[in-house]
Design an enzyme around this catalytic site. Structure first.
Site, PDB file in Angstrom:
ATOM      1  N   HIS A 287       0.665  -1.141   0.070  1.00  0.00           N
ATOM      2  CA  HIS A 287       0.030  -0.094   0.139  1.00  0.00           C
ATOM      3  C   HIS A 287       0.968   1.145  -0.199  1.00  0.00           C
ATOM      4  O   HIS A 287       1.615   1.364   0.611  1.00  0.00           O
ATOM      5  CB  HIS A 287      -0.797  -0.065   1.241  1.00  0.00           C
ATOM      6  CG  HIS A 287      -2.143   0.987   1.396  1.00  0.00           C
ATOM      7  ND1 HIS A 287      -1.695   2.372   1.434  1.00  0.00           N
ATOM      8  CD2 HIS A 287      -3.346   0.843   1.221  1.00  0.00           C
ATOM      9  CE1 HIS A 287      -2.668   2.825   1.487  1.00  0.00           C
ATOM     10  NE2 HIS A 287      -3.732   2.488   1.334  1.00  0.00           N
ATOM     11  N   ARG A 335      -2.672   0.864  -4.405  1.00  0.00           N
ATOM     12  CA  ARG A 335      -2.553  -0.362  -4.493  1.00  0.00           C
ATOM     13  C   ARG A 335      -2.787  -1.061  -5.774  1.00  0.00           C
ATOM     14  O   ARG A 335      -3.523  -0.357  -6.547  1.00  0.00           O
ATOM     15  CB  ARG A 335      -3.429  -1.134  -3.617  1.00  0.00           C
ATOM     16  CG  ARG A 335      -3.376  -0.929  -2.139  1.00  0.00           C
ATOM     17  CD  ARG A 335      -4.482  -1.844  -1.317  1.00  0.00           C
ATOM     18  NE  ARG A 335      -5.585  -0.973  -0.903  1.00  0.00           N
ATOM     19  CZ  ARG A 335      -6.792  -1.535  -0.222  1.00  0.00           C
ATOM     20  NH1 ARG A 335      -6.823  -2.979  -0.405  1.00  0.00           N
ATOM     21  NH2 ARG A 335      -7.820  -0.985   0.181  1.00  0.00           N
ATOM     22  N   LYS A 338      -6.243  -0.839  -7.883  1.00  0.00           N
ATOM     23  CA  LYS A 338      -7.115   0.086  -7.145  1.00  0.00           C
ATOM     24  C   LYS A 338      -7.372   1.614  -7.984  1.00  0.00           C
ATOM     25  O   LYS A 338      -6.461   1.799  -8.894  1.00  0.00           O
ATOM     26  CB  LYS A 338      -6.738   0.537  -5.733  1.00  0.00           C
ATOM     27  CG  LYS A 338      -6.766  -0.632  -4.714  1.00  0.00           C
ATOM     28  CD  LYS A 338      -8.378  -0.678  -4.244  1.00  0.00           C
ATOM     29  CE  LYS A 338      -8.503   0.360  -3.076  1.00  0.00           C
ATOM     30  NZ  LYS A 338      -9.736   0.349  -2.596  1.00  0.00           N
ATOM     31  N   ASP A 341      -6.016   8.263  -6.809  1.00  0.00           N
ATOM     32  CA  ASP A 341      -6.529   9.071  -5.715  1.00  0.00           C
ATOM     33  C   ASP A 341      -5.213  10.246  -5.475  1.00  0.00           C
ATOM     34  O   ASP A 341      -4.210   9.815  -5.260  1.00  0.00           O
ATOM     35  CB  ASP A 341      -6.427   8.354  -4.182  1.00  0.00           C
ATOM     36  CG  ASP A 341      -7.054   9.045  -3.076  1.00  0.00           C
ATOM     37  OD1 ASP A 341      -6.820  10.357  -3.105  1.00  0.00           O
ATOM     38  OD2 ASP A 341      -7.610   8.619  -2.263  1.00  0.00           O
ATOM     39  N   CYS A 343      -4.177  11.882  -2.877  1.00  0.00           N
ATOM     40  CA  CYS A 343      -3.266  11.841  -1.691  1.00  0.00           C
ATOM     41  C   CYS A 343      -2.180  11.093  -2.266  1.00  0.00           C
ATOM     42  O   CYS A 343      -1.036  11.285  -1.350  1.00  0.00           O
ATOM     43  CB  CYS A 343      -4.085  11.438  -0.593  1.00  0.00           C
ATOM     44  SG  CYS A 343      -4.560   9.670  -0.520  1.00  0.00           S
ATOM     45  N   TYR A 344      -2.007  10.070  -2.936  1.00  0.00           N
ATOM     46  CA  TYR A 344      -0.948   9.359  -3.356  1.00  0.00           C
ATOM     47  C   TYR A 344       0.119  10.049  -4.008  1.00  0.00           C
ATOM     48  O   TYR A 344       1.099   9.635  -4.279  1.00  0.00           O
ATOM     49  CB  TYR A 344      -1.337   8.040  -4.057  1.00  0.00           C
ATOM     50  CG  TYR A 344      -2.052   7.173  -3.193  1.00  0.00           C
ATOM     51  CD1 TYR A 344      -1.694   6.551  -1.768  1.00  0.00           C
ATOM     52  CD2 TYR A 344      -3.553   6.983  -3.502  1.00  0.00           C
ATOM     53  CE1 TYR A 344      -2.412   5.965  -1.094  1.00  0.00           C
ATOM     54  CE2 TYR A 344      -4.416   5.960  -2.551  1.00  0.00           C
ATOM     55  CZ  TYR A 344      -3.747   5.548  -1.463  1.00  0.00           C
ATOM     56  OH  TYR A 344      -4.491   4.905  -0.596  1.00  0.00           O
ATOM     57  N   ASP A 386      -9.505  13.907  -3.871  1.00  0.00           N
ATOM     58  CA  ASP A 386      -9.221  12.634  -4.330  1.00  0.00           C
ATOM     59  C   ASP A 386      -9.164  12.558  -5.867  1.00  0.00           C
ATOM     60  O   ASP A 386      -8.238  12.275  -6.443  1.00  0.00           O
ATOM     61  CB  ASP A 386      -9.980  11.707  -3.301  1.00  0.00           C
ATOM     62  CG  ASP A 386     -10.071  10.346  -4.177  1.00  0.00           C
ATOM     63  OD1 ASP A 386      -9.682  10.018  -5.306  1.00  0.00           O
ATOM     64  OD2 ASP A 386     -11.014   9.256  -3.381  1.00  0.00           O
ATOM     65  N   ASP A 393     -10.692  18.393   1.360  1.00  0.00           N
ATOM     66  CA  ASP A 393     -10.510  18.209   2.851  1.00  0.00           C
ATOM     67  C   ASP A 393      -9.034  18.578   2.942  1.00  0.00           C
ATOM     68  O   ASP A 393      -8.473  18.498   2.102  1.00  0.00           O
ATOM     69  CB  ASP A 393     -10.686  16.851   3.331  1.00  0.00           C
ATOM     70  CG  ASP A 393     -10.181  15.709   2.777  1.00  0.00           C
ATOM     71  OD1 ASP A 393      -9.006  15.798   2.568  1.00  0.00           O
ATOM     72  OD2 ASP A 393     -10.959  14.584   2.295  1.00  0.00           O
ATOM     73  N   HIS A 396      -6.616  15.810   1.777  1.00  0.00           N
ATOM     74  CA  HIS A 396      -6.057  15.731   0.453  1.00  0.00           C
ATOM     75  C   HIS A 396      -5.447  16.991  -0.129  1.00  0.00           C
ATOM     76  O   HIS A 396      -4.649  16.987  -0.987  1.00  0.00           O
ATOM     77  CB  HIS A 396      -7.375  15.487  -0.457  1.00  0.00           C
ATOM     78  CG  HIS A 396      -7.834  13.942  -0.389  1.00  0.00           C
ATOM     79  ND1 HIS A 396      -8.603  13.673   0.537  1.00  0.00           N
ATOM     80  CD2 HIS A 396      -7.239  12.697  -1.276  1.00  0.00           C
ATOM     81  CE1 HIS A 396      -8.883  11.971   0.218  1.00  0.00           C
ATOM     82  NE2 HIS A 396      -8.007  11.865  -0.461  1.00  0.00           N
TER      83      HIS A 396
END
Lengths: 477, 310
Positions: A287, A335, A338, A341, A343-344, A386, A393, A396
């Site tokens: 992850h 991952r 998936k 997003d 945040c990654y 995201d 938020d 993010h």
């Protein structure tokens, strides 16, 4: 919201978005779909974006439909209009990409530091995070946070636990995630008053309680042991210059451990999974957020070139990290199989400087990530998200901006660099330096420029250095 | 109906400890509802005197219903259960609907782990996990919890566990969490001991048949390569299989970028294979996986550097 952000709590925006999303998404899509392509009114910029997306697309598509491919297809349908066109009507930079909406994001983060209505009780244990994410986001946007200094100190003096470490707020038990966010916030606030508000001796004892016989750390007494614990503990130890020696009352001493780093590299090594990624704890799935925690921890224990090579299979690690970049979205997922997003952008994007310090530079696609963040992750009312259709938020916002910063800068680790601090335990993070702006494939201009971010601590360099320096020079606790 | 304690005779002996925000206004302050604020005041008071009682269980349940992400309350509840030697089966019965309401909450899963550890039996847990995965088949906490169960109760060689994992992969061959769980069962329980030959063959066949269903799915490719590495077999073991999906003599006819990636590794280990390896990497960079062009070029650079495979 990412499903394993290192915050102990789920963001309430996650719940709100379920309620508010549907109408918003329809509104946003109606701006973008069907309108321009069929009308033959594709602008020059849009055509360039469409060509770019085509140039990074994997041309192979399997016919088999499963739940994974279906949600991926649905996501792409929502995301693509934002990457091709400009449904929010932002002004474009000289590369034809939406400009960073700096003022809107600043306003959003200032609001995130303000008061919350009673419905936000769900955030009660995560208030240190809100402070950290907002202060770091503001700093990344070149906004001066010194006006908050006194309130930062006050906020965390209330959350500091009498037995050491920090909780989410007054009367809450100490927790390593809250402690991590508290120390980074106090380091950013800076100056003697902030540093001296930290009870380092109690912190030493508290961290001693978290150290486990197998080398890892728990998040709280009686709480879960995972790689966040190891990273958060080491960040705090390095910044506060906490002795490496376990305190006499540390339970791990009864198992023969004497130092905080005993068995730690070996424990992190067990978190590398068969596909090269890193997981929360041995045996779990790889992850992105845990990968950053693991690499960050190793980069505190010693020079990355040494520790990464000693404890990890770097070839498979790089293979796995590279595979996280989604095609054609350009952003990262956390991952295998998936969804992308924002945040990654940091959790995976931020791994590259550490990995590159151990190998060689320029292994990832910065342009594609920049496009995803600027085109796909800016919420029209301020803050970052995201993916299109989601709401902003502080979490993010902070990590999209940190990721954007990673695309813009290169950092190098120079073991021989002359610094006015270091030469003692856990000093590896202080040998990093900003190399400069990354020019190749650049798709951002001056209006989109983000401040440099310390590759391990994810705060401004000067905040980390000044904090460590203060405690190195201080005698006793 | 909000619950208050100040005029409840059962709580008349407790002086609540209100939240003290002192002089300055704190950052990210929450304007707590009276109900939450009062309940937290009573919790701080009972924690200060280390009270572990039935009424504390009621109080923590009340606060959790208002804020399930409150780790302090979970940790104190867990400690109270243990001090009271309370019924752990009752606790699980209460926990089930709570967990379903809050799918991505860290605390609930750790709490559950503590309780099941105390009960000393995984009975009923598999059914519960199935319900959770119906909501979100890749929930990280649920899968991590399942791995804890396997380890705690020695289910590595449990036939039912393996069959369930296969069902999960069968339901969505792209579910990487399920592939990771299979790896955990097959390799994770062996503590580094060599995999028996028949298991290596079985796992390779399993991954290969999954790849044939959807050759661009990375999960089984990673699994397959992992098994070969774990079994210390040469990567060339997979050459014929990779060629089914990517034959360099027909560069316009590639069915999987992952096969090309694997072929690059295979050629790199062959004598005089460098040129072919380069070709595979160039095909990836220019056509079949161009978003990662920098990475493929990095791999190409490694070929020139050493003569050893990446």
């Amino acid at each position: 919201m990412a499903d394993a952000e290192i915050s102990p709590a789920q963001s309430p925006s996650n719940r709100l978005e379920e309620i508010l999303d549907a109408s918003d998404r329809i509104e946003e899509l109606s701006d973008s779909e069907n309108d321009y392509e069929d009308m033959g009114s594709v602008t020059q910029e849009e055509q360039a974006n469409i060509d770019y997306l085509e140039s990074v697309r994997i041309p192979i598509i399997d016919e088999l439909k499963t739940e994974t491919s279906e949600v991926q297809d649905d996501t792409l349908e929502v995301v693509l209009p934002f990457l091709e066109g400009n449904p929010n009507d932002y002004p474009l930079n000289i590369f034809g990409i939406p400009q960073l909406q700096r003022e809107k994001h600043i306003a959003f983060l200032k609001q995130a530091l303000g008061d919350y209505p009673s419905g936000f009780a769900l955030l009660d244990a995560s208030r240190p995070w809100l402070v950290y994410w907002s202060l770091q986001g503001l700093s990344a946007l070149y906004y001066d946070i010194s006006q908050y200094r006194e309130r930062v100190i006050h906020t965390f003096s209330l959350a500091q636990h009498p037995t050491g470490g920090y909780g989410g707020g007054f009367g809450q038990l100490p927790h390593l995630a809250a402690t991590y966010a508290a120390i980074l916030s106090l380091a950013m606030a800076g100056e003697i008053e902030a540093y001296e508000s930290i009870n380092r001796k109690n912190m030493w004892h508290y961290l001693g309680q978290m150290k486990q016989p197998d080398g890892g750390f728990t998040m709280a007494a009686g709480g879960e042991e995972d790689i966040r614990g190891a990273f958060c503990a080491l960040v705090v130890m390095s910044l506060l210059h906490i002795p490496l020696e376990l305190p006499p009352d540390a339970p791990a001493r009864q198992h023969g451990l004497t130092s905080f780093t005993d068995g730690l590299g070996e424990w992190i090594s067990k978190c590398q999974s068969f596909d090269g990624g890193m997981s929360a704890a041995p045996g779990n799935e790889a992850h992105g957020a845990y990968a950053f925690c693991g690499l960050g921890c190793l980069a505190i224990i010693g020079p990355p070139k040494e520790t990464l090579n000693k404890y990890l299979n770097i070839d498979t690690l790089i293979h796995w990290l590279a595979a996280r970049q989604c095609s054609p979205e350009g952003g990262y997922n956390g991952r295998t199989n998936k969804l992308v997003d924002g945040c990654y952008s940091h959790w995976v994007g931020g791994c590259w400087s550490i990995v590159e310090a151990a190998t060689t530079s320029d292994m990832w696609n910065r342009s594609a990530l920049t496009r995803y963040i600027l085109s796909g992750c800016q919420f029209k009312r301020g803050g970052l998200i995201d993916k299109p259709g989601k709401r902003a938020d502080a979490y993010h916002t902070c990590y999209n901006l940190a990721g954007l910063s990673a695309t813009q800068h290169t950092y190098t680790y120079e073991a021989t660099m002359q610094i006015d601090l270091g030469g003692s335990a856990l000093d590896a993070p202080y040998y990093w330096k900003l190399d400069g702006v990354h020019e190749e494939g650049k798709v951002w201009d001056e209006t989109d420029h983000i401040a440099e971010v310390h590759p391990i601590f994810v705060v401004p360099f000067k905040a980390a250095h000044a904090c460590r320096k203060y405690f190195e020079e201080k005698e006793g606790f | 109906m909000p619950i208050f304690y100040h005029d409840d005779p059962e709580w008349s002996d407790i002086e609540p400890l209100p939240q003290d925000d002192g002089g300055l206004h704190p950052l990210a302050a929450i304007a707590y509802a009276d109900e939450y604020s009062e309940a937290m005041g009573y919790l701080r008071a009972v924690m200060a005197k280390n009270e572990f009682s039935q009424r504390v269980l009621g109080l923590t349940e009340h606060i959790i219903s208002m804020n399930p992400a409150h780790y302090t309350v979970w940790l104190y509840r867990s400690r109270t259960l243990s001090e009271l030697k309370a019924s752990l089966h009752d606790e699980i019965a209460w926990l089930n609907p709570t967990a379903l309401k809050h799918l991505k909450n860290y605390q609930i899963w750790h709490h559950r782990q503590t309780i099941i550890d105390g009960i000393n039996s995984p009975k009923g847990e598999h059914e519960f996990i199935a319900t959770m995965l119906e909501q979100d088949s890749k929930n990280y906490h649920v899968w991590s919890y399942r791995q804890w169960l396997v380890k705690r109760f020695g289910l590595f060689d449990d036939k039912e566990e393996m069959r369930w994992t296969e069902d999960m992969i069968h339901a969505d061959v792209r579910n990487n969490s399920a592939w990771n769980h299979r790896w955990f069962l097959v390799v994770g329980g062996r503590d580094g001991k060599t995999l028996p030959e028949n298991v290596v063959k079985r796992e390779m066949d399993y991954a290969k048949s999954a790849i044939r269903k959807a050759p661009q799915n990375q999960s089984p490719w990673n699994y397959l390569k992992g098994i070969v590495r774990e079994a210390k077999l040469p990567v060339s073991t997979l050459k014929d299989f990779a060629l089914e999906f990517a034959d360099m003599r027909r560069p316009d006819d590639i069915y999987s970028s992952h096969a090309l990636d694997l072929l690059a590794d295979i050629y790199a280990e062959e004598e005089n294979g460098k040129e072919e390896a380069k070709k595979a990497l160039e095909l990836l960079a220019s056509k079949y996986d161009p978003i990662r062009a920098h990475y493929w070029n990095f791999r190409k650079g490694l070929l020139d550097q050493s003569g050893v495979a990446a």
